[in-house]
Write a protein that holds these residues in place. Structure first.
Motif, short mmCIF file in Angstrom:
data_model
loop_
_atom_site.label_atom_id
_atom_site.label_comp_id
_atom_site.label_asym_id
_atom_site.label_seq_id
_atom_site.Cartn_x
_atom_site.Cartn_y
_atom_site.Cartn_z
N THR A 298 0.87 -1.18 0.00
CA THR A 298 0.00 0.00 0.00
C THR A 298 0.90 1.23 0.00
O THR A 298 1.98 1.23 0.61
CB THR A 298 -0.94 0.01 1.22
OG1 THR A 298 -0.15 -0.12 2.41
CG2 THR A 298 -1.93 -1.15 1.15
N ILE A 299 0.45 2.24 -0.73
CA ILE A 299 1.25 3.45 -0.93
C ILE A 299 0.37 4.65 -0.67
O ILE A 299 -0.79 4.70 -1.11
CB ILE A 299 1.82 3.45 -2.37
CG1 ILE A 299 2.97 2.45 -2.44
CG2 ILE A 299 2.27 4.84 -2.80
CD1 ILE A 299 3.58 2.31 -3.80
N SER A 300 0.90 5.61 0.01
CA SER A 300 0.16 6.84 0.28
C SER A 300 -0.18 7.55 -1.03
O SER A 300 0.62 7.55 -1.97
CB SER A 300 1.04 7.71 1.18
OG SER A 300 0.59 9.02 1.12
N GLN A 301 -1.39 8.14 -1.09
CA GLN A 301 -1.83 8.83 -2.31
C GLN A 301 -0.82 9.89 -2.77
O GLN A 301 -0.63 10.09 -3.97
CB GLN A 301 -3.17 9.55 -2.03
CG GLN A 301 -4.32 8.63 -1.76
CD GLN A 301 -5.24 8.49 -2.97
OE1 GLN A 301 -4.99 9.04 -4.04
NE2 GLN A 301 -6.31 7.72 -2.80
N GLU A 302 -0.17 10.52 -1.79
CA GLU A 302 0.84 11.54 -2.12
C GLU A 302 1.95 11.01 -3.02
O GLU A 302 2.56 11.75 -3.78
CB GLU A 302 1.55 12.02 -0.85
CG GLU A 302 0.80 12.98 -0.02
CD GLU A 302 1.43 13.06 1.37
OE1 GLU A 302 2.67 12.92 1.49
OE2 GLU A 302 0.66 13.24 2.32
N ASP A 303 2.22 9.71 -2.88
CA ASP A 303 3.31 9.12 -3.65
C ASP A 303 2.88 8.67 -5.04
O ASP A 303 3.69 8.17 -5.81
CB ASP A 303 3.91 7.93 -2.89
CG ASP A 303 4.79 8.38 -1.74
OD1 ASP A 303 5.33 9.50 -1.82
OD2 ASP A 303 4.93 7.62 -0.76
N PHE A 304 1.61 8.83 -5.35
CA PHE A 304 1.12 8.34 -6.65
C PHE A 304 1.91 8.89 -7.84
O PHE A 304 2.29 8.14 -8.74
CB PHE A 304 -0.38 8.62 -6.82
CG PHE A 304 -0.90 8.16 -8.13
CD1 PHE A 304 -0.88 6.81 -8.47
CD2 PHE A 304 -1.39 9.06 -9.07
CE1 PHE A 304 -1.34 6.37 -9.71
CE2 PHE A 304 -1.85 8.64 -10.31
CZ PHE A 304 -1.82 7.29 -10.63
N LYS A 308 3.42 6.49 -10.85
CA LYS A 308 2.53 6.55 -12.01
C LYS A 308 3.27 6.15 -13.29
O LYS A 308 4.35 6.67 -13.57
CB LYS A 308 1.99 7.97 -12.14
CG LYS A 308 0.80 8.09 -13.04
CD LYS A 308 0.31 9.52 -13.07
CE LYS A 308 -0.58 9.69 -14.28
NZ LYS A 308 -0.78 11.07 -14.63
N GLY A 309 2.69 5.21 -14.02
CA GLY A 309 3.26 4.81 -15.30
C GLY A 309 4.42 3.84 -15.19
O GLY A 309 4.94 3.39 -16.20
N ASN A 310 4.85 3.50 -13.97
CA ASN A 310 5.94 2.54 -13.85
C ASN A 310 5.44 1.15 -14.25
O ASN A 310 4.47 0.66 -13.68
CB ASN A 310 6.50 2.51 -12.42
CG ASN A 310 7.80 1.74 -12.37
OD1 ASN A 310 7.82 0.54 -12.63
ND2 ASN A 310 8.88 2.43 -12.08
N PRO A 311 6.11 0.51 -15.22
CA PRO A 311 5.59 -0.77 -15.72
C PRO A 311 5.65 -1.91 -14.69
O PRO A 311 4.97 -2.93 -14.86
CB PRO A 311 6.51 -1.08 -16.91
CG PRO A 311 7.74 -0.27 -16.68
CD PRO A 311 7.32 0.95 -15.92
N ASN A 312 6.43 -1.73 -13.63
CA ASN A 312 6.53 -2.78 -12.61
C ASN A 312 5.43 -2.72 -11.57
O ASN A 312 5.27 -3.65 -10.78
CB ASN A 312 7.86 -2.67 -11.86
CG ASN A 312 9.03 -3.01 -12.75
OD1 ASN A 312 9.19 -4.17 -13.11
ND2 ASN A 312 9.81 -2.01 -13.12
N LEU A 313 4.74 -1.58 -11.51
CA LEU A 313 3.78 -1.36 -10.42
C LEU A 313 2.39 -1.07 -10.96
O LEU A 313 2.22 -0.18 -11.79
CB LEU A 313 4.25 -0.17 -9.56
CG LEU A 313 5.67 -0.27 -8.97
CD1 LEU A 313 6.09 1.06 -8.36
CD2 LEU A 313 5.75 -1.39 -7.94
N THR A 314 1.41 -1.84 -10.52
CA THR A 314 0.04 -1.63 -10.97
C THR A 314 -0.86 -1.31 -9.77
O THR A 314 -0.87 -2.04 -8.79
CB THR A 314 -0.52 -2.92 -11.64
OG1 THR A 314 0.41 -3.36 -12.62
CG2 THR A 314 -1.88 -2.67 -12.28
N VAL A 315 -1.58 -0.20 -9.88
CA VAL A 315 -2.55 0.14 -8.83
C VAL A 315 -3.80 -0.70 -9.08
O VAL A 315 -4.39 -0.65 -10.17
CB VAL A 315 -2.91 1.64 -8.87
CG1 VAL A 315 -3.97 1.96 -7.80
CG2 VAL A 315 -1.66 2.49 -8.66
N ILE A 316 -4.18 -1.52 -8.09
CA ILE A 316 -5.32 -2.43 -8.29
C ILE A 316 -6.50 -2.10 -7.36
O ILE A 316 -7.52 -2.78 -7.41
CB ILE A 316 -4.90 -3.91 -8.10
CG1 ILE A 316 -4.21 -4.13 -6.75
CG2 ILE A 316 -4.00 -4.35 -9.24
CD1 ILE A 316 -3.94 -5.59 -6.42
#
Ligand code: ADP
Ligand code: MG
Length: 349
Positions: A298-304, A308-316
């Motif tokens: 889980t990541i704080s919204q501030e860090d979005f 963002k757009g990193n191919p290794n990380l998907t917000v689900i």
């Protein structure tokens, strides 16, 4: 493989316990600064500075966690290291050392154990960890492999399961469900082979999912990536039992709820096509399959903006207040409560 009736195999009893340990470990070298003494004394000696030390262990049992009829011993060695390192990385730590304990019956010739160790050493090199000890004993029937991994993390960077807050983003690495579908293919081929040993399986369209089952990787790269992105997750866990069960762990330990969006769950095309072939729902597989060894955080919204757009990380999905519950939001926008049907070796299925 081990059922090989080939005559030029070395009976391990001819070496004795110490001869065997010596033979299997003689090539092992240590390179970590924190390893003061590795294999060869009553205990290994490690020295760490002011960091936190993380320790984790796993036990793999033949017939429960692996099947040697399709799992080559070299892969088993590799996988038994990787599954432990995955737990270290899930703490946002770097792995530094492992110990390896085996219980083995005389059905395994020396050459089989050499294969196992070749896999262990390959993984240790790949992930830059020292093999600093272990134990070797006999077993009446099957093979048992237990690996303990040690790692370090700067005190301010350690990430637990219990730090998620409402409104945090739920983020997953890689894609899900492939290892489970790879296992389905291997199980199917095993049955076909039983009926017709001359049948040569054509596995070309399943290479990715089979590799995810036989040779999984741990996401060391993600721990580094998070440093580079200057993101510290609020909570993190590795996905060994299936997405659903891991989300529930994060929610329960953090006292929050969660909405998971079905349409966001990352799936490889081979998972989708193999699920179609088996006539099973790919979302069910991603939720419950297990053995993905991806990281869920889980990541704080501030860090979005940083992820963002990193191919290794998907917000689900995102976290909610506890009383909102834990739900899957389907493509049809219905809410289904998340259940932990995770793969469980204690189930008699
Ligand atoms: P002890 O009798 O003190 O348990 P052992 O004879 O079992 O010692 O082990 C001797 C050394 O070899 C120790 O450093 C131990 O950690 C290491 N060792 C034993 N088995 C293994 C193994 N399977 N893999 C790696 N190191 C091992
Ligand atoms: Mg011992």
């Amino acid at each position: 493989m081990i059922e090989d009736k080939n005559q030029n195999k070395t009976d391990i009893s001819s070496l004795g316990e110490f001869g065997l340990i010596d033979h299997l470990t003689k090539k092992i070298k240590v390179t970590q600064k924190s390893t003061i003494k590795g294999i060869g004394d009553d205990a290994a000696v490690l020295e760490f500075d002011k960091e936190h030390i993380v320790v984790t262990t796993d036990l793999l049992v033949e017939g429960v966690h692996f099947d040697l009829s399709y799992m080559p011993l070299k892969h088993l060695g590799y996988k038994s290291v990787v599954v432990n390192l995955s737990d270290v990385y899930a703490m946002n730590a770097m792995a530094t050392q492992i110990t390896v304990s085996i219980a083995v019956s005389n059905r395994f010739p020396l050459e089989a154990l050499e294969e196992l160790y070749a896999g262990i050493e390959t993984a240790a090199k790949m992930y830059d960890v020292d093999v600093i000890g272990g134990d070797t004993t006999s077993s009446t029937t099957g093979l048992l492999v237990s690996v303990t991994a040690i790692g370090t993390v700067n005190k301010k960077n350690v990430v637990y399961r219990n730090g998620a807050k409402a409104n945090d983003l739920l983020v997953v690495t890689g894609d899900l469900g492939a290892a489970y579908m790879g296992l389905q293919i291997l199980e199917r081929e095993k049955e076909v082979f039983k009926v017709n040993p001359n049948n040569q399986p054509d596995l070309d369209s399943y290479t990715y999912i089979i590799e995810r089952q036989l040779k999984p990787e741990a996401r060391k790269d993600i721990v580094k990536l998070l440093v580079d992105l200057d993101v510290k997750p609020t909570s993190m866990i590795d996905i060994s039992d299936g997405l659903s069960s891991e989300i529930i762990h994060l929610c329960k330990q953090s006292d929050v709820g969660c909405d998971l969006y079905e349409e966001k769950i990352p799936l490889d095309p081979q998972v989708i096509s193999t699920c179609e072939e088996f006539n099973i729902d790919s979302t069910t597989i991603a939720l419950n399959g297990g053995e993905d060894y991806e990281l869920l955080m889980t990541i704080s919204q501030e860090d979005f903006p940083k992820i963002k757009g990193n191919p290794n990380l998907t917000v689900i999905g995102y976290m909610k207040e506890k009383n909102a519950g834990m739900h899957l939001i389907t493509r049809a926008e219905t809410q289904i409560p998340l259940k932990a049907q995770g793969w469980n070796s204690l189930d008699a299925d």
